[in-house]
Design an enzyme around this catalytic site. Sequence first.
Site, PDB file in Angstrom:
ATOM      1  N   ASP A   1      -2.412  -8.470  11.699  1.00 35.11           N
ATOM      2  CA  ASP A   1      -3.760  -8.916  11.332  1.00 35.11           C
ATOM      3  C   ASP A   1      -4.241 -10.123  12.131  1.00 35.11           C
ATOM      4  O   ASP A   1      -5.436 -10.434  12.132  1.00 35.11           O
ATOM      5  CB  ASP A   1      -3.790  -9.256   9.834  1.00 35.11           C
ATOM      6  CG  ASP A   1      -3.415  -8.053   8.984  1.00 35.11           C
ATOM      7  OD1 ASP A   1      -3.937  -6.967   9.262  1.00 35.11           O
ATOM      8  OD2 ASP A   1      -2.584  -8.200   8.071  1.00 35.11           O
TER       9      ASP A   1
ATOM     10  N   HIS B   1      -1.975  -8.915   1.981  1.00 32.43           N
ATOM     11  CA  HIS B   1      -1.683  -7.644   2.671  1.00 32.43           C
ATOM     12  C   HIS B   1      -2.845  -7.352   3.626  1.00 32.43           C
ATOM     13  O   HIS B   1      -3.147  -8.166   4.497  1.00 32.43           O
ATOM     14  CB  HIS B   1      -1.449  -6.572   1.593  1.00 32.43           C
ATOM     15  CG  HIS B   1      -0.909  -5.264   2.081  1.00 32.43           C
ATOM     16  ND1 HIS B   1      -0.311  -5.088   3.294  1.00 32.43           N
ATOM     17  CD2 HIS B   1      -0.871  -4.030   1.476  1.00 32.43           C
ATOM     18  CE1 HIS B   1       0.067  -3.822   3.436  1.00 32.43           C
ATOM     19  NE2 HIS B   1      -0.260  -3.160   2.337  1.00 32.43           N
TER      20      HIS B   1
ATOM     21  N   SER C   1       0.832  -1.219   0.000  1.00 32.24           N
ATOM     22  CA  SER C   1       0.000   0.000   0.000  1.00 32.24           C
ATOM     23  C   SER C   1       0.861   1.261   0.000  1.00 32.24           C
ATOM     24  O   SER C   1       0.627   2.183  -0.792  1.00 32.24           O
ATOM     25  CB  SER C   1      -0.987  -0.007   1.171  1.00 32.24           C
ATOM     26  OG  SER C   1      -0.341  -0.261   2.393  1.00 32.24           O
TER      27      SER C   1
ATOM     28  N   HIS D   1       5.701 -12.637   7.549  1.00 28.06           N
ATOM     29  CA  HIS D   1       5.940 -11.259   7.121  1.00 28.06           C
ATOM     30  C   HIS D   1       7.150 -11.212   6.213  1.00 28.06           C
ATOM     31  O   HIS D   1       8.093 -11.998   6.382  1.00 28.06           O
ATOM     32  CB  HIS D   1       6.169 -10.326   8.328  1.00 28.06           C
ATOM     33  CG  HIS D   1       5.904  -8.898   7.992  1.00 28.06           C
ATOM     34  ND1 HIS D   1       6.884  -8.082   7.487  1.00 28.06           N
ATOM     35  CD2 HIS D   1       4.776  -8.152   8.047  1.00 28.06           C
ATOM     36  CE1 HIS D   1       6.354  -6.889   7.254  1.00 28.06           C
ATOM     37  NE2 HIS D   1       5.076  -6.898   7.584  1.00 28.06           N
TER      38      HIS D   1
ATOM     39  N   ARG E   1       2.843  -4.692  16.835  1.00 28.82           N
ATOM     40  CA  ARG E   1       1.443  -4.255  16.688  1.00 28.82           C
ATOM     41  C   ARG E   1       0.504  -5.361  17.179  1.00 28.82           C
ATOM     42  O   ARG E   1      -0.575  -5.095  17.699  1.00 28.82           O
ATOM     43  CB  ARG E   1       1.150  -3.912  15.212  1.00 28.82           C
ATOM     44  CG  ARG E   1       2.039  -2.802  14.667  1.00 28.82           C
ATOM     45  CD  ARG E   1       1.858  -2.619  13.159  1.00 28.82           C
ATOM     46  NE  ARG E   1       2.221  -3.822  12.419  1.00 28.82           N
ATOM     47  CZ  ARG E   1       2.078  -3.962  11.099  1.00 28.82           C
ATOM     48  NH1 ARG E   1       1.586  -2.972  10.381  1.00 28.82           N
ATOM     49  NH2 ARG E   1       2.429  -5.089  10.496  1.00 28.82           N
TER      50      ARG E   1
HETATM   51  N1  CMX Z   1       1.185 -19.662   5.809  1.00 27.40           N
HETATM   52  C1  CMX Z   1       1.617 -20.542   4.888  1.00 27.40           C
HETATM   53  N2  CMX Z   1       2.713 -20.351   4.131  1.00 27.40           N
HETATM   54  C2  CMX Z   1       3.414 -19.234   4.345  1.00 27.40           C
HETATM   55  C3  CMX Z   1       3.043 -18.288   5.314  1.00 27.40           C
HETATM   56  C4  CMX Z   1       1.862 -18.517   6.060  1.00 27.40           C
HETATM   57  N3  CMX Z   1       1.410 -17.666   6.966  1.00 27.40           N
HETATM   58  N4  CMX Z   1       3.931 -17.275   5.294  1.00 27.40           N
HETATM   59  C5  CMX Z   1       4.843 -17.594   4.333  1.00 27.40           C
HETATM   60  N5  CMX Z   1       4.504 -18.761   3.759  1.00 27.40           N
HETATM   61  C6  CMX Z   1       5.165 -19.427   2.641  1.00 27.40           C
HETATM   62  C7  CMX Z   1       5.110 -18.545   1.412  1.00 27.40           C
HETATM   63  O1  CMX Z   1       3.839 -18.641   0.771  1.00 27.40           O
HETATM   64  C8  CMX Z   1       6.263 -19.089   0.611  1.00 27.40           C
HETATM   65  O2  CMX Z   1       5.837 -20.298   0.028  1.00 27.40           O
HETATM   66  P1  CMX Z   1       6.333 -20.754  -1.441  1.00 27.40           P
HETATM   67  O3  CMX Z   1       7.829 -20.784  -1.371  1.00 27.40           O
HETATM   68  O4  CMX Z   1       5.706 -22.078  -1.640  1.00 27.40           O
HETATM   69  O5  CMX Z   1       5.830 -19.701  -2.384  1.00 27.40           O
HETATM   70  C9  CMX Z   1       7.286 -19.421   1.691  1.00 27.40           C
HETATM   71  O6  CMX Z   1       6.540 -19.580   2.908  1.00 27.40           O
HETATM   72  C10 CMX Z   1       8.329 -18.351   1.892  1.00 27.40           C
HETATM   73  O7  CMX Z   1       7.664 -17.119   2.142  1.00 27.40           O
HETATM   74  P2  CMX Z   1       8.325 -15.990   3.080  1.00 27.40           P
HETATM   75  O8  CMX Z   1       9.564 -15.535   2.400  1.00 27.40           O
HETATM   76  O9  CMX Z   1       8.406 -16.457   4.464  1.00 27.40           O
HETATM   77  O10 CMX Z   1       7.191 -14.886   3.055  1.00 27.40           O
HETATM   78  P3  CMX Z   1       6.932 -13.737   1.959  1.00 27.40           P
HETATM   79  O11 CMX Z   1       7.820 -12.597   2.276  1.00 27.40           O
HETATM   80  O12 CMX Z   1       6.988 -14.294   0.585  1.00 27.40           O
HETATM   81  O13 CMX Z   1       5.411 -13.379   2.234  1.00 27.40           O
HETATM   82  C11 CMX Z   1       3.531 -12.834   3.552  1.00 27.40           C
HETATM   83  C12 CMX Z   1       5.027 -12.617   3.339  1.00 27.40           C
HETATM   84  C13 CMX Z   1       3.023 -11.885   4.615  1.00 27.40           C
HETATM   85  C14 CMX Z   1       2.791 -12.513   2.243  1.00 27.40           C
HETATM   86  C15 CMX Z   1       3.300 -14.300   3.962  1.00 27.40           C
HETATM   87  O14 CMX Z   1       3.932 -14.550   5.201  1.00 27.40           O
HETATM   88  C16 CMX Z   1       1.856 -14.690   4.043  1.00 27.40           C
HETATM   89  O15 CMX Z   1       1.268 -15.049   3.011  1.00 27.40           O
HETATM   90  N6  CMX Z   1       1.206 -14.595   5.260  1.00 27.40           N
HETATM   91  C17 CMX Z   1      -0.195 -14.864   5.403  1.00 27.40           C
HETATM   92  C18 CMX Z   1      -1.016 -13.674   4.930  1.00 27.40           C
HETATM   93  C19 CMX Z   1      -0.887 -12.497   5.892  1.00 27.40           C
HETATM   94  O16 CMX Z   1      -1.038 -12.624   7.087  1.00 27.40           O
HETATM   95  N7  CMX Z   1      -0.642 -11.297   5.338  1.00 27.40           N
HETATM   96  C20 CMX Z   1      -0.613 -10.061   6.128  1.00 27.40           C
HETATM   97  C21 CMX Z   1       0.785  -9.442   6.287  1.00 27.40           C
HETATM   98  C22 CMX Z   1       0.719  -8.146   7.061  1.00 27.40           C
HETATM   99  C23 CMX Z   1      -0.009  -7.082   6.286  1.00 27.40           C
HETATM  100  O17 CMX Z   1       0.508  -6.659   5.228  1.00 27.40           O
HETATM  101  O18 CMX Z   1      -1.098  -6.678   6.676  1.00 27.40           O
END
Ligand code: CMX
Length: 434
Positions: A373, A271, A241, A318, A327
């Site tokens: 979140d 996000h 964002s 994250h 937070r």
């Molecule tokens: N559940 C399952 N798998 C997860 C995970 C979770 N909570 N967090 C990371 N992973 C996975 C990724 O999907 C990725 O998988 P692949 O290699 O198969 O594609 C792997 O672990 C490595 O990811 P990462 O480097 O640890 O995390 P990223 O930086 O790529 O992604 C985020 C960060 C937030 C998108 C991810 O942790 C996620 O999808 N979390 C769940 C959704 C969420 O809570 N989002 C809110 C974030 C805060 C906000 O912006 O509001």
Amino acid sequence: MERLKEHFRTKIDPAVKEIKDFISEYGDEVIGEVKVSQVYGGMRGITALITETSKLDPNEGIRFRGYSIPELQEKLPAYPGGEQPLPEGIFYLMLFNELPDDDVVRRVSNNWARRATIPPHVFKVIDALPFHAHPMTQFVTGIMALRTESEFQRAYRAGISKSDYWEPIYEDVMNLIARLPRLAAYIYRRTYHNGDHIEPDSKLDWAGNFAHMLGFDNEEFRELLRLYMTIHVDHEGGNVSAHTVHLVGSALSDPYLAFAAGMNGLAGPLHGLANQEVIRWIFAMRDELGGGLPSKEQIANYVKKTLNDGKVVPGFGHAVLRKTDPRYTAQREFALKHMPHDDLFQIVSRIYEVVPEILQSTGKVKNPWPNVDAHSGQLLMHYGLTHYDFYTVLFGVSRALGTLASLLWDRALGFPIERPGSTTTELLKERFAK
Ligand code: CMX
């Protein structure tokens, strides 16, 4: 010129000079390298933006102009009789790099209250949408409809000089922030309360009035919303964002366009939409298990099933953080103080005990800890704000404060249009084959 605006004006020249001098002395220094894996990997770890309002440390979490959340809870003014910081205060801190006192915060509050009127056509545009349109769709549509009010758009057409851009941007930023709670409350009451709208109470602070317009006049809920609106404001510049607002604004798109674009990014489930997804996920788990407080083993099985189904566990992980999000902790403390026996809080706490170990055991999740979140929905649910599809709108209203303070600085500092380079796999292969 109003006092706040005049104060901002006095800050511009010294900041421009400071940056100019800095670039002329250190402009050729190298601050990092870029690996092929980073280019394919969502640019993770590449520092390529200037965002003055806040900085995220992987282990400590967010600091706003150097202050952590617990420090701000201590140092920022609260509502009379309250404890939580007022969002007006964190906005002032982010914009001016100065801690405000009670007087200053009241001035910001009054300033926003004066600017809060929304022209009737905006409500008509929202009313044209079906009730099942997601609240984020309604929110972005409302922001775009409000664009008729953009002072920058008008000034640019009239031929404003570059050095004066900041002035109409300041007006747009303040007007937009002032109007967002009314817009969001309108969407909420329209969608979930048969259009039974509540007039603003300009005697209240910005977040208190927002709570009032949503239909929650309980002082504890107002305190929650003040905290909520403070902790969601900003998370340095690279998140989807904030980066989008900065990027779109760099084309001299006015704050309405830039902020609406940022909100489209916030509406993605990885996000900001994660706050609604957390509650949806918990409720689906509860339904599957037949209600009540699930055991740790039951939660663990449900988490594993989620992962096996190829889904993410919402509220965890994250891109930058590597510890529990402060937070999250601030919200957990609020829950411990005000609702320690709440059923949903018990579930959220138990999930916190179970999920990190399982995510860690996958060997790929870099941060197994909860983010902001994972907790926010539980607090809102407790006070009766149960329509979780609306939660990302609340996040968005808060995110305006940080992203728009940054956008104002972008224009005041004369930052150029953003235009990084891209390459192709073929070119990269050729390069490294040599
Ligand atoms: N559940 C399952 N798998 C997860 C995970 C979770 N909570 N967090 C990371 N992973 C996975 C990724 O999907 C990725 O998988 P692949 O290699 O198969 O594609 C792997 O672990 C490595 O990811 P990462 O480097 O640890 O995390 P990223 O930086 O790529 O992604 C985020 C960060 C937030 C998108 C991810 O942790 C996620 O999808 N979390 C769940 C959704 C969420 O809570 N989002 C809110 C974030 C805060 C906000 O912006 O509001």
